[in-house]
Motif scaffolding. Structure first.
Motif, PDB file in Angstrom:
ATOM      1  N   ARG A   7      10.921 -63.383  10.836  1.00  0.00           N
ATOM      2  CA  ARG A   7      11.219 -63.710  12.174  1.00  0.00           C
ATOM      3  C   ARG A   7      12.423 -65.192  11.890  1.00  0.00           C
ATOM      4  O   ARG A   7      11.677 -65.872  11.234  1.00  0.00           O
ATOM      5  N   ALA A  73      18.873 -65.174  17.404  1.00  0.00           N
ATOM      6  CA  ALA A  73      17.412 -64.403  17.010  1.00  0.00           C
ATOM      7  C   ALA A  73      17.555 -63.532  16.041  1.00  0.00           C
ATOM      8  O   ALA A  73      18.774 -62.638  16.139  1.00  0.00           O
ATOM      9  N   TYR A  75      15.788 -61.825  12.252  1.00  0.00           N
ATOM     10  CA  TYR A  75      15.022 -61.850  10.899  1.00  0.00           C
ATOM     11  C   TYR A  75      15.946 -62.642   9.785  1.00  0.00           C
ATOM     12  O   TYR A  75      17.223 -62.856   9.975  1.00  0.00           O
ATOM     13  N   THR A  79      20.620 -62.710  11.609  1.00  0.00           N
ATOM     14  CA  THR A  79      20.331 -63.102  12.888  1.00  0.00           C
ATOM     15  C   THR A  79      21.732 -62.812  13.932  1.00  0.00           C
ATOM     16  O   THR A  79      22.724 -62.646  13.203  1.00  0.00           O
ATOM     17  N   LEU A 232      11.010 -54.714  18.728  1.00  0.00           N
ATOM     18  CA  LEU A 232      11.364 -56.050  18.415  1.00  0.00           C
ATOM     19  C   LEU A 232      12.730 -56.291  18.253  1.00  0.00           C
ATOM     20  O   LEU A 232      13.631 -55.691  18.369  1.00  0.00           O
ATOM     21  N   GLY A 263      11.231 -64.699  23.053  1.00  0.00           N
ATOM     22  CA  GLY A 263      10.691 -65.145  21.686  1.00  0.00           C
ATOM     23  C   GLY A 263       9.942 -66.579  21.880  1.00  0.00           C
ATOM     24  O   GLY A 263      10.216 -67.452  22.788  1.00  0.00           O
ATOM     25  N   TRP A 270       8.138 -61.688  20.403  1.00  0.00           N
ATOM     26  CA  TRP A 270       9.522 -61.568  19.628  1.00  0.00           C
ATOM     27  C   TRP A 270      10.335 -60.010  19.837  1.00  0.00           C
ATOM     28  O   TRP A 270      10.246 -59.349  19.071  1.00  0.00           O
TER      29      TRP A 270
END
Length: 279
Positions: A7, A73, A75, A79, A232, A263, A270
């Motif tokens: 993340r 947000a 990975y 993002t 997710l 998150g 998340w």
């Protein structure tokens, strides 16, 4: 397909940048966020909580007249911007041993409420010219205003003011009235306008949502045909986008109507909770 591990993200409040990396607890202050975005005209909202910020920084934020807020947000190496707006309020309170600074923000809220239009159009004005003037009056980004899909749609519709017109008043109210006549929906997404034909999705490929691609738990459908699902946080999931759900008890394509992103760096939260309509 997005690789859903490691993340990553970033919260910027004014000029304070907080890197989100739950896999490296020492990388930043603890941060939590909740963002709600939808296809409704009302501005999207966000709340950020920052734990144990330095006194001089939180005092500065509480004293500023304008505090910009952005949240990315996703990975590692993938993002996306899930919120961009301006703080409504900034305050700090104590929660047990922690001092928590709360930043509550709206997306394009000031412009939406305060923009004013006072303009006259000559006979023969096109729908694209009318919409262009309204977007300028609202004072937000043009978003998909210049997209081929929207421009072709506007060119194909009957002019709403063939004899010309005078428009005056709160720009958002005038915009709402005009777009209803044009059979267009609109929303504010990260400081910019998004226009869609009634019931139509964003012009982008469907996002596959399955247990292998981030779907969490079992989606449900209410008696109005609205699907609710949790996944997710995925950069490709946002209001207007089509998701293709492939689960044990539900399959089909749905236009996302609402997304609620949440998150935190100090826990496992998340997720994006979405609601959508079947296509």
């Amino acid at each position: 397909m997005t690789e859903l591990f490691r993340r990553s993200g970033k919260v910027i409040i004014d000029n304070i940048e907080l890197v989100i990396d739950p896999n490296d607890p020492g990388s930043a202050l603890d941060v939590a966020f909740e963002v709600t975005r939808s296809l409704k005209p009302e501005p999207n909202t966000a709340e950020v909580q920052v734990f144990n910020m330095a006194p001089q920084k939180r005092n500065k934020l509480e004293e500023l007249d304008k505090v910009t807020v952005s949240i990315e947000a996703g990975y590692l190496n993938n993002t996306s911007l899930v919120f961009l707006g301006v703080a409504r309020t900034v305050f700090t309170n104590r929660q047990g041993p922690d001092l928590v600074t709360h930043v509550q923000a709206g997306d394009g809220e000031k412009e939406f409420r305060q923009g004013h239009i006072d303009i006259s159009f000559k006979p023969g004005v096109s729908n694209a010219q009318v919409l262009d003037a309204l977007v300028a009056a609202v004072g937000l980004g043009r978003g998909n205003m210049d997209s081929d899909v929207l421009q072709i749609f506007l060119a194909a519709t009957e002019p709403i003011f063939p004899q010309g017109a005078v428009l005056s008043g709160q720009a958002s109210k005038v915009l709402h009235f005009i777009l209803k006549s044009m059979e267009l929906d609109y929303s504010i997404q990260n400081g910019a306008m998004q226009f869609l034909e009634f019931g139509a999705p964003v012009a982008a490929a469907a996002v596959l949502l399955s247990p292998e691609t981030g779907l969490v738990g079992t989606p449900s459908v209410d008696n109005k045909g609205i699907v609710s699902a949790q996944a997710l946080i995925t950069p490709d999931i946002y209001p207007g986008r089509i998701v293709e759900i492939n689960s044990e008890f539900l399959t089909g394509q749905f236009r996302i109507e609402t997304c609620r992103y949440s998150g935190e760096t100090s826990g496992n939260n998340w997720y994006v909770d979405l609601e959508g309509k079947k296509q």
